[in-house]
Design an enzyme around this catalytic site. Structure first.
Site, short mmCIF file in Angstrom:
data_model
loop_
_atom_site.label_atom_id
_atom_site.label_comp_id
_atom_site.label_asym_id
_atom_site.label_seq_id
_atom_site.Cartn_x
_atom_site.Cartn_y
_atom_site.Cartn_z
N PHE A 280 0.85 -1.19 0.00
CA PHE A 280 0.00 0.00 0.00
C PHE A 280 0.89 1.24 0.00
O PHE A 280 1.76 1.38 0.85
CB PHE A 280 -0.94 0.05 1.21
CG PHE A 280 -1.82 1.26 1.20
CD1 PHE A 280 -2.91 1.33 0.34
CD2 PHE A 280 -1.53 2.37 1.99
CE1 PHE A 280 -3.71 2.47 0.28
CE2 PHE A 280 -2.33 3.51 1.94
CZ PHE A 280 -3.42 3.56 1.08
N ASP B 34 9.19 2.71 1.84
CA ASP B 34 8.02 3.42 2.34
C ASP B 34 7.89 3.10 3.83
O ASP B 34 7.39 2.04 4.20
CB ASP B 34 6.79 2.96 1.53
CG ASP B 34 5.50 3.60 2.02
OD1 ASP B 34 5.47 4.13 3.15
OD2 ASP B 34 4.50 3.56 1.26
N LYS C 35 2.50 9.83 8.63
CA LYS C 35 1.81 9.35 9.84
C LYS C 35 2.35 9.89 11.16
O LYS C 35 1.99 11.00 11.53
CB LYS C 35 1.76 7.82 9.79
CG LYS C 35 0.86 7.35 8.62
CD LYS C 35 0.25 5.99 8.82
CE LYS C 35 -0.92 5.76 7.89
NZ LYS C 35 -0.62 5.07 6.66
#
Ligand code: PLP
Length: 394
Positions: A128, A215, A244
């Site tokens: 993702f 990532d 995040k």
């Protein structure tokens, strides 16, 4: 019911009014244990006083100027973040997807600089990387891509944890310039890398002159018990993306680069109006300072091990559980059947959990979770998983 909001989210029937540490309080004053942490965002817990102060003080001084002018706080954050991460430079955006967009653009420019006209990036199954057109194209999930064709081209996909699939491509495809992957797949179901996987990728990237792009949007900033998840391996990426937990809830994303990736973006090649504005940088600086001043990262390793052990003991007797895995405080509990229903069952017990990839309970609590809260979390999970199987026997 019709709503003036676009129907992008199937939100649960609860709204929170305030938070405190690992707790959230709804509009009726009910208290919930938050084992989602805003999806790995609120690692320091909710309403952290130092983050709140930093945001409030900076908002009264200066929120935004644009990157037409120098932003000393951005420079300060860049210095701190690159030092912590052993990287050389950073570009700031406002989200994870934007951080990955920067990485993808860097990979393409890098390819063109090496006279590769069709630069191609290796990505993995079940990954993702975000919801923009390029990042959803990089994402290994058909549901996220469906309906948005034509996808952005220039990606080839390999299974996660399969070094030989990458080696095969190296021999076959002269257009490859980079590989982008998560050091632990989060949305894909908390899939951990095999021992040696990242080191194997580093070796191929060195041999092939590819960019190794990690990532770390979900795994970075202490989540796994180290500053960054790749620090559990012996290898460093050339490009790393963060978001995040970097702002503990204030929107900020970062794309960090080093070595052969560090001089690729030049004035005019990329930008963001908001990216790295004084308010976002003040928030992220307060987050990093708080991490540095405390033992939160080693705590996250310690509490993660405790939570994993407690879950393994508590849930041992439940036959439908296939696996319990994790690193630090990203933990997945794999069930033998789809279990999205558990989210509402947990909510009814004043517990917030996430289910991803259909049958995997994902826990991403704030890193400040205490021993007592670990026990409460495990006990409640045991109760609802047992109830789930009792009801769901057919
Ligand atoms: C959350 C996430 C993203 C996307 O971040 P947004 O801020 O939602 O754009 C990308 N990659 C990973 C690994 C993520 O967990």
């Amino acid at each position: 019911m019709t709503s003036s909001l676009m129907t992008t989210y199937a939100s649960l029937p609860v709204a929170f009014e305030r938070g405190e540490g690992v707790w959230l309080f709804d509009e009726n004053g009910n208290k919930y244990l938050d084992a989602v942490g805003g999806i790995a965002v609120c690692s320091l817990g909710h309403a952290h006083p130092e983050i709140a102060n930093a945001i409030s003080e900076q908002s009264r001084r200066l929120i935004h100027t644009s990157n037409l002018y120098q932003i000393p706080l951005q420079q300060k954050l860049a210095d701190k973040l690159t030092t912590l991460a052993n990287m050389e430079r950073v570009f700031f955006g406002n989200s994870g997807a934007e951080a990955n967009e920067a990485a993808l653009k860097i990979a393409r420019l890098f390819g063109h600089q090496h006279n590769i006209d069709n630069p191609t990036i290796i990505v993995t199954e079940n990954s993702f990387h975000g919801r923009t057109l390029a990042t959803l194209s990089a994402t290994g999930n058909k549901k996220i891509q469906a309906g948005f064709e034509p996808l952005v081209s220039g990606f080839v996909r390999v299974p996660y944890n399969d070094i030989s699939a990458i080696e095969n491509l190296a021999n076959k495809n002269p257009n490859i310039v980079a590989i982008l992957l998560e050091p632990i797949q989060g949305e894909g179901g908390v899939n951990l890398p095999n021992k040696g996987y990242l080191d194997g990728i580093r070796k191929i990237c060195n041999e092939q002159n590819w960019l190794m792009m990690l990532d770390e949007i979900q795994t970075g900033i202490g989540r796994t018990g180290k500053w960054f998840a790749h620090m559990h391996s012996n290898s460093k990426p050339d490009v790393m993306t963060l978001a995040k937990a970097l702002g503990n809830g204030f929107p900020i994303g970062a794309c960090l680069v080093r070595d052969k990736a560090s001089n690729i973006l030049q004035p005019g090649t990329h930008g963001s109006t908001y990216g790295g504005n004084p308010l976002a940088c003040a928030a992220a600086l307060a987050v990093l300072n708080t991490f540095e001043k405390t033992d939160l990262i080693s705590d996250s390793a310690k509490q993660g091990t405790k939570l994993l052990q407690t879950l393994k003991t508590e849930l041992k007797s439940i036959a439908g559980i296939k696996d319990i895995r994790g690193l630090g405080l990203i933990i997945g509990i794999e069930l033998n059947r789809p279990c999205a229903k558990l989210v509402q069952m947990a909510l009814d017990e004043n517990l917030l959990i996430n289910v991803t990839a259909g049958n995997i309970i994902r826990l991403l609590p704030p890193l400040i979770i205490s021993d007592e809260q670990i026990i409460q979390l495990s006990t409640t999970l045991k109760k609802i998983i047992n109830a789930f199987y009792a009801k769901d026997i057919k």
